[in-house]
Write an enzyme that holds these catalytic residues in place. Structure first.
Site, PDB file in Angstrom:
ATOM      1  N   CYS A 128       0.834  -1.194   0.000  1.00  0.00           N
ATOM      2  CA  CYS A 128       0.000   0.000   0.000  1.00  0.00           C
ATOM      3  C   CYS A 128       0.881   1.261   0.000  1.00  0.00           C
ATOM      4  O   CYS A 128       1.670   1.440  -0.911  1.00  0.00           O
ATOM      5  CB  CYS A 128      -0.951  -0.061   1.206  1.00  0.00           C
ATOM      6  SG  CYS A 128      -2.267   1.169   1.185  1.00  0.00           S
ATOM      7  N   ASP A 186      -8.505  -3.268  -7.602  1.00  0.00           N
ATOM      8  CA  ASP A 186      -8.038  -2.280  -6.631  1.00  0.00           C
ATOM      9  C   ASP A 186      -8.473  -0.879  -7.073  1.00  0.00           C
ATOM     10  O   ASP A 186      -7.954  -0.354  -8.061  1.00  0.00           O
ATOM     11  CB  ASP A 186      -6.516  -2.347  -6.523  1.00  0.00           C
ATOM     12  CG  ASP A 186      -5.959  -1.447  -5.430  1.00  0.00           C
ATOM     13  OD1 ASP A 186      -6.687  -0.569  -4.938  1.00  0.00           O
ATOM     14  OD2 ASP A 186      -4.779  -1.628  -5.082  1.00  0.00           O
ATOM     15  N   HIS A 217      -7.605  -4.528  -3.329  1.00  0.00           N
ATOM     16  CA  HIS A 217      -6.531  -3.851  -2.602  1.00  0.00           C
ATOM     17  C   HIS A 217      -6.296  -4.588  -1.280  1.00  0.00           C
ATOM     18  O   HIS A 217      -7.221  -5.104  -0.676  1.00  0.00           O
ATOM     19  CB  HIS A 217      -6.918  -2.396  -2.331  1.00  0.00           C
ATOM     20  CG  HIS A 217      -5.828  -1.589  -1.711  1.00  0.00           C
ATOM     21  ND1 HIS A 217      -4.695  -1.214  -2.403  1.00  0.00           N
ATOM     22  CD2 HIS A 217      -5.676  -1.095  -0.454  1.00  0.00           C
ATOM     23  CE1 HIS A 217      -3.912  -0.500  -1.613  1.00  0.00           C
ATOM     24  NE2 HIS A 217      -4.482  -0.433  -0.420  1.00  0.00           N
TER      25      HIS A 217
END
Length: 255
Positions: A128, A186, A217
């Site tokens: 991330c 995502d 995600h």
């Protein structure tokens, strides 16, 4: 490999930076590649610590920094809930990109001085926001291999307090191998964002690969509704393959 773990502390900008360090437990006189491993916005949560231990078990010395050490007290773990998400994002928005970069250099220097690390074998990985931070780590001249798991803000420049981190524009500075891993569903890195990254890397002449999995995600975080065990295992294997092939390492497991 059996793994030993500990927390260590270094100082950056007069602030204590706490590291989770996982390393192979061995009595043999040998050295291993060193990897700076970045967390998501929640810092050193149990899923992140498990990922560090797992990576170390493949023959790597792993150092994971608390990315918000200037704002949070040492040992702070942010909860996986809406309040925690807001807190993690607010901490990110209060941190300058140059501060993230100085932390990166300090952790790489820590790894380079670690008695079990081979100085010529440094790499990075992250999830991330940590995927973006590992991309920036790849800009360091001594990084030979980097894996970015669904890195946010690379395609649009969003990282920290700065209006535009300019990371993608500096791609030509990346001299090592680069692996970009994304989830197809995502929303933080949509298809157009992935294509923008791919085009920029191609134009910059970077040695890279892009892997897209049928996942969301944070699909590698082994807690929560988006965890995909199969895609996570495959993506983890992608990372191991890149690191081992780049560093010339082989499995320590007997046939």
């Amino acid at each position: 490999m059996i793994v030993a773990t500990e927390f260590q502390e270094i100082t950056v900008d007069d602030s204590p930076l706490r590291l989770f360090v996982a390393a192979p437990k061995t009595e043999a006189a040998r050295k291993f590649p060193g990897i700076i491993f970045y967390s998501d916005i929640f810092q050193l949560t149990p899923p992140m610590l498990r990922a560090c231990v797992r990576l170390a078990g493949y023959g790597f010395v792993v150092a994971a920094p608390e990315i918000y050490h200037r704002l949070e007290t040492p040992g702070t773990v942010i909860a996986f809930d809406d309040a925690g998400r807001r807190r993690g994002l607010e901490d990110a928005n209060k941190t300058q990109v140059s501060e993230f970069d100085r932390d990166c250099r300090a952790v790489l220097d820590f790894l380079a001085q670690h008695p079990l690390v081979s100085l010529s074998k440094l790499g990075a990985a992250g999830f991330c926001i940590g995927g973006h931070l590992s991309f920036r780590a790849a800009l360091q001249p001594d990084l030979r291999a980097t894996v970015c798991f669904y890195g946010t803000g690379i395609h649009d420049g969003k990282l920290g307090k700065d209006e535009d981190a300019g990371s993608l524009q500096r791609a030509a500075e990346i001299k090592g191998e680069l692996l970009m891993i994304f989830g197809e569903s995502d929303p933080h890195v949509p298809k157009e964002g992935r294509e923008k990254i791919r085009a920029a890397l191609q134009q910059a002449g970077v040695k890279y690969r892009v892997k897209v999995y049928p996942a969301e995600h944070a699909f590698m975080r082994d807690e929560g509704p988006r965890y995909d065990p199969e895609c996570a295992d495959l993506a983890f294997a992608d990372m191991i393959h890149l690191f081992r092939s780049t560093f010339g390492e082989s499995s320590g497991t007997a046939a």
